[in-house]
Design a protein around this motif. Structure first.
Motif, PDB file in Angstrom:
ATOM      1  N   GLU A   4       0.820  -1.211   0.000  1.00 16.15           N
ATOM      2  CA  GLU A   4       0.000   0.000   0.000  1.00 16.15           C
ATOM      3  C   GLU A   4       0.856   1.263   0.000  1.00 16.15           C
ATOM      4  O   GLU A   4       0.470   2.293  -0.561  1.00 16.15           O
ATOM      5  CB  GLU A   4      -0.924   0.010   1.223  1.00 16.15           C
ATOM      6  CG  GLU A   4      -1.960  -1.093   1.247  1.00 16.15           C
ATOM      7  CD  GLU A   4      -1.441  -2.370   1.897  1.00 16.15           C
ATOM      8  OE1 GLU A   4      -0.213  -2.465   2.127  1.00 16.15           O
ATOM      9  OE2 GLU A   4      -2.258  -3.266   2.172  1.00 16.15           O
ATOM     10  N   LEU A  61       1.928   3.391  -3.160  1.00 16.38           N
ATOM     11  CA  LEU A  61       1.111   4.481  -3.708  1.00 16.38           C
ATOM     12  C   LEU A  61       1.606   5.829  -3.198  1.00 16.38           C
ATOM     13  O   LEU A  61       1.675   6.808  -3.950  1.00 16.38           O
ATOM     14  CB  LEU A  61      -0.354   4.281  -3.324  1.00 16.38           C
ATOM     15  CG  LEU A  61      -1.028   3.022  -3.867  1.00 16.38           C
ATOM     16  CD1 LEU A  61      -2.439   2.896  -3.308  1.00 16.38           C
ATOM     17  CD2 LEU A  61      -1.061   3.047  -5.393  1.00 16.38           C
ATOM     18  N   TRP A  82       3.196   8.891  -5.369  1.00 16.80           N
ATOM     19  CA  TRP A  82       2.780  10.304  -5.296  1.00 16.80           C
ATOM     20  C   TRP A  82       4.004  11.201  -5.128  1.00 16.80           C
ATOM     21  O   TRP A  82       4.108  12.256  -5.782  1.00 16.80           O
ATOM     22  CB  TRP A  82       1.812  10.503  -4.125  1.00 16.80           C
ATOM     23  CG  TRP A  82       1.603  11.950  -3.810  1.00 16.80           C
ATOM     24  CD1 TRP A  82       0.714  12.807  -4.398  1.00 16.80           C
ATOM     25  CD2 TRP A  82       2.365  12.739  -2.881  1.00 16.80           C
ATOM     26  NE1 TRP A  82       0.869  14.077  -3.891  1.00 16.80           N
ATOM     27  CE2 TRP A  82       1.871  14.066  -2.958  1.00 16.80           C
ATOM     28  CE3 TRP A  82       3.400  12.447  -1.992  1.00 16.80           C
ATOM     29  CZ2 TRP A  82       2.389  15.094  -2.166  1.00 16.80           C
ATOM     30  CZ3 TRP A  82       3.922  13.464  -1.208  1.00 16.80           C
ATOM     31  CH2 TRP A  82       3.413  14.780  -1.298  1.00 16.80           C
ATOM     32  N   HIS A 139      -6.533  10.158  -0.010  1.00 18.12           N
ATOM     33  CA  HIS A 139      -6.448   9.268  -1.172  1.00 18.12           C
ATOM     34  C   HIS A 139      -6.702   7.827  -0.747  1.00 18.12           C
ATOM     35  O   HIS A 139      -6.279   7.405   0.340  1.00 18.12           O
ATOM     36  CB  HIS A 139      -5.047   9.365  -1.803  1.00 18.12           C
ATOM     37  CG  HIS A 139      -4.651  10.763  -2.178  1.00 18.12           C
ATOM     38  ND1 HIS A 139      -4.715  11.246  -3.459  1.00 18.12           N
ATOM     39  CD2 HIS A 139      -4.186  11.788  -1.414  1.00 18.12           C
ATOM     40  CE1 HIS A 139      -4.294  12.505  -3.485  1.00 18.12           C
ATOM     41  NE2 HIS A 139      -3.975  12.849  -2.249  1.00 18.12           N
ATOM     42  N   ASP A 184      -6.505   3.540  -1.347  1.00 17.59           N
ATOM     43  CA  ASP A 184      -5.609   2.539  -1.921  1.00 17.59           C
ATOM     44  C   ASP A 184      -6.373   1.733  -2.965  1.00 17.59           C
ATOM     45  O   ASP A 184      -7.537   2.032  -3.282  1.00 17.59           O
ATOM     46  CB  ASP A 184      -4.994   1.655  -0.830  1.00 17.59           C
ATOM     47  CG  ASP A 184      -6.049   0.886  -0.031  1.00 17.59           C
ATOM     48  OD1 ASP A 184      -7.177   0.690  -0.531  1.00 17.59           O
ATOM     49  OD2 ASP A 184      -5.731   0.469   1.099  1.00 17.59           O
ATOM     50  N   LEU A 185      -5.746   0.711  -3.511  1.00 23.89           N
ATOM     51  CA  LEU A 185      -6.363  -0.059  -4.588  1.00 23.89           C
ATOM     52  C   LEU A 185      -7.576  -0.854  -4.125  1.00 23.89           C
ATOM     53  O   LEU A 185      -8.391  -1.288  -4.936  1.00 23.89           O
ATOM     54  CB  LEU A 185      -5.322  -1.003  -5.208  1.00 23.89           C
ATOM     55  CG  LEU A 185      -4.128  -0.300  -5.878  1.00 23.89           C
ATOM     56  CD1 LEU A 185      -3.151  -1.325  -6.438  1.00 23.89           C
ATOM     57  CD2 LEU A 185      -4.596   0.650  -6.980  1.00 23.89           C
TER      58      LEU A 185
END
Length: 277
Positions: free
Chosen positions: A92, A95, A99, A261, A263-264
């Protein structure tokens, strides 16, 4: 061989390991030195290799982190040495690193600071993908710092040992991108933490006061000191802190563009903010 792999996976499943088949494949690949894509071509193994795999499966069943058994972890495009005494980087967090890397675009020789660097994962990824960046990292825990020193050797990253609350005063007002994966688990959530993390990751990297936001408040203050006006900050947080963590930054009035934001998996994962003053 397939029968053995199924038996090993069943043992891990019984032990509560979240991904038993994948873990067995990685352990077999590690012992045999065979890529994951070629494991299905392996018909059998020697008794010595089988015994080595058996021993690793037994230790994994005791919930020792997989990465401690193989001694390495992958993070974006870099490989990290990991083991007892350092927080194992999670997918995680890639990500957040992504950024930070994207935030360097268009800046000549961007100054990037990674607070609470742990194994050095984010700092190493930034140095790898943004060759012109001047990357600085700090870690307080002596054991984790030793792992970061090993992982960042030869990368050009300025690694220091110290408390993030007082780090990099010499860079005050010059930093373009500040990134941090701080401790964020509330002390009361002790029982809910996965065994692999609770029993094997450094507690300094996990827990952050009664509400899990003590380190986030320190980060907000440090970010306001280190960043140039218009510089950006990104920080990971727990999935239940999608409002409370950004709220730390909104409350001070020093930040603009405060966003959270996912996560997937669609869970709140990290915040970003821009220093306004």
């Amino acid at each position: 061989m397939q029968t053995r792999r199924r038996a090993w996976a069943a043992r891990l499943d019984d032990a509560g390991v979240a991904s038993p088949e994948a873990d067995v494949s990685l352990l077999v690949s590690h012992v045999l030195g065979v890529g994951l894509g070629r494991l299905d071509l392996v018909d059998d193994v020697s008794e010595a290799d089988a015994a080595a795999i058996e021993a690793l499966v037994e230790r994994r069943a005791q919930r020792i982190p997989l990465q401690h058994l193989t001694g390495r972890a992958w993070f974006r495009h870099v490989e990290l040495a990991v083991g007892p005494g350092v927080f194992v980087p999670r997918p995680e967090t890639e990500l957040l690193a992504g950024w930070a890397i994207e935030s360097c675009a268009g800046i000549e020789e961007p100054v990037v600071v990674d607070l609470c660097t742990g194994s050095g994962a984010i700092a190493k990824a930034v140095a790898d993908e943004v060759p012109g960046a001047r990357v600085h990292a700090v870690e307080m825990d002596p054991h984790a710092h030793a792992w970061a020193e090993r992982n960042l050797a030869g990368t050009g990253v300025d690694l220091r040992r110290g408390d993030m609350a007082h780090a990099f005063d010499d860079l005050a007002g010059t930093v373009d991108v500040l990134v941090c994966n701080p401790p964020y688990i509330p002390l009361e959530a002790w029982e809910s933490v996965a065994v692999e993390a609770r029993d094997h990751d450094p507690h300094l990297a996990l827990f952050s006061g009664e509400d899990g936001l003590e380190a986030m408040r320190v980060l907000e203050e440090r970010g306001a000191r280190l960043l140039r006006t218009g510089g950006v900050l990104g920080a990971e947080h727990a999935d239940v802190q999608g409002e409370s963590a950004p709220g730390v930054f909104v409350a001070t009035g020093r930040w603009s563009d405060v966003r959270d934001h996912k996560d997937l998996a669609g869970r709140a994962r990290f915040l970003t903010a821009r220093l306004a003053r």
